[in-house]
Design a protein around this motif. Sequence first.
Motif, PDB file in Angstrom:
ATOM      1  N   ASP A  95      -7.573  -2.138  -1.586  1.00  0.00           N
ATOM      2  CA  ASP A  95      -8.397  -1.226  -2.375  1.00  0.00           C
ATOM      3  C   ASP A  95      -9.788  -1.778  -2.665  1.00  0.00           C
ATOM      4  O   ASP A  95     -10.755  -1.027  -2.742  1.00  0.00           O
ATOM      5  N   HIS A 124       0.828  -1.204   0.000  1.00  0.00           N
ATOM      6  CA  HIS A 124       0.000   0.000   0.000  1.00  0.00           C
ATOM      7  C   HIS A 124       0.863   1.254   0.000  1.00  0.00           C
ATOM      8  O   HIS A 124       0.609   2.202  -0.754  1.00  0.00           O
ATOM      9  N   CYS A 164      -9.348  -4.130   6.170  1.00  0.00           N
ATOM     10  CA  CYS A 164      -8.875  -3.785   4.828  1.00  0.00           C
ATOM     11  C   CYS A 164      -8.486  -2.315   4.747  1.00  0.00           C
ATOM     12  O   CYS A 164      -7.487  -1.965   4.103  1.00  0.00           O
ATOM     13  N   ASP A 165      -9.265  -1.456   5.392  1.00  0.00           N
ATOM     14  CA  ASP A 165      -8.941  -0.025   5.411  1.00  0.00           C
ATOM     15  C   ASP A 165      -7.617   0.207   6.131  1.00  0.00           C
ATOM     16  O   ASP A 165      -6.799   1.030   5.690  1.00  0.00           O
ATOM     17  N   ALA A 214     -13.962  -5.296   6.526  1.00  0.00           N
ATOM     18  CA  ALA A 214     -13.895  -4.007   5.831  1.00  0.00           C
ATOM     19  C   ALA A 214     -12.983  -3.036   6.569  1.00  0.00           C
ATOM     20  O   ALA A 214     -12.180  -2.317   5.958  1.00  0.00           O
ATOM     21  N   ARG A 215     -13.079  -3.027   7.899  1.00  0.00           N
ATOM     22  CA  ARG A 215     -12.228  -2.123   8.678  1.00  0.00           C
ATOM     23  C   ARG A 215     -10.760  -2.545   8.611  1.00  0.00           C
ATOM     24  O   ARG A 215      -9.865  -1.698   8.500  1.00  0.00           O
ATOM     25  N   GLY A 258      -4.745  -1.342   3.782  1.00  0.00           N
ATOM     26  CA  GLY A 258      -4.595  -0.718   2.476  1.00  0.00           C
ATOM     27  C   GLY A 258      -5.101  -1.557   1.319  1.00  0.00           C
ATOM     28  O   GLY A 258      -4.584  -1.451   0.200  1.00  0.00           O
ATOM     29  N   GLU A 313      -9.169  -5.059  14.742  1.00  0.00           N
ATOM     30  CA  GLU A 313     -10.451  -4.828  14.065  1.00  0.00           C
ATOM     31  C   GLU A 313     -11.280  -6.100  13.993  1.00  0.00           C
ATOM     32  O   GLU A 313     -12.514  -6.042  13.928  1.00  0.00           O
TER      33      GLU A 313
END
Length: 238
Positions: free
Chosen positions: A89, A41, A83-84, A80-81, A87, A203
């Motif tokens: 996409d 990332h 992944c944020d 989802a968190r 990094g 997370e």
Amino acid sequence: MQENLTAMKGFDSKMYQQVLYCFAHPDDETFTCGGTIARFHVNGVRQTLYCATRGEAGKTGQPPLCAQEELGDIRAQELARACDVLGIDECILRDYGDGQLSQLPFQQLVDDLFKIMESIRPDLIITFPPSGISGHLDHQIIQQAALEAVKKTTFPTKLYYIVIPESIAHLHSGKIHATPDEYVSMKIDVTPFRANIAQALREHQTQHLSIDRVFPGVRDGDISRLRSHEYYQLVIQK
């Protein structure tokens, strides 16, 4: 080892623009190669995660953080968190049934992965080794399907397994399936990204029992025993 690398030499060069990770459950990405994801990332590589199930058959925590029937939705949010944090996409989250991939028509999974691969044309594809590391059947099935899908691709790419070398297997708690050192072709220094891995693990809140077992102290802020390297085996180069 074929290569004793302590940096991202080769792995984060400009030749890689798109990476695809193929895993079975929410949290597989962080448990196995979260440091690599974070490092890519920073280098501006576009990354896609394919997750075959919503993890609804897992544990809900102790004490439970949700009802069992809510777990799939909760773990999707946790993923989802994470992944944020790391990094990623794009996350492609399927609902093929946690613990049930072996019951799914195998060709359906292969075809699904193949269509995604042909659509995004990743330079690099990463999945489990045949053992699944933990021995989980879902891990083994996603590895088999990813391998078959890569064999069919029509573009240049590389397939790597994320592995644990036999020489460091003793450092891991719990039962794992290690890979002989002579098959390890890439060693990635993820020390600068330990905090990213730790935050992504946090997370996945419902999985705190597994996190505490595999990564003791991380949820309390102690990252001193968190891995400093991630290891890969090159399987296919097209």
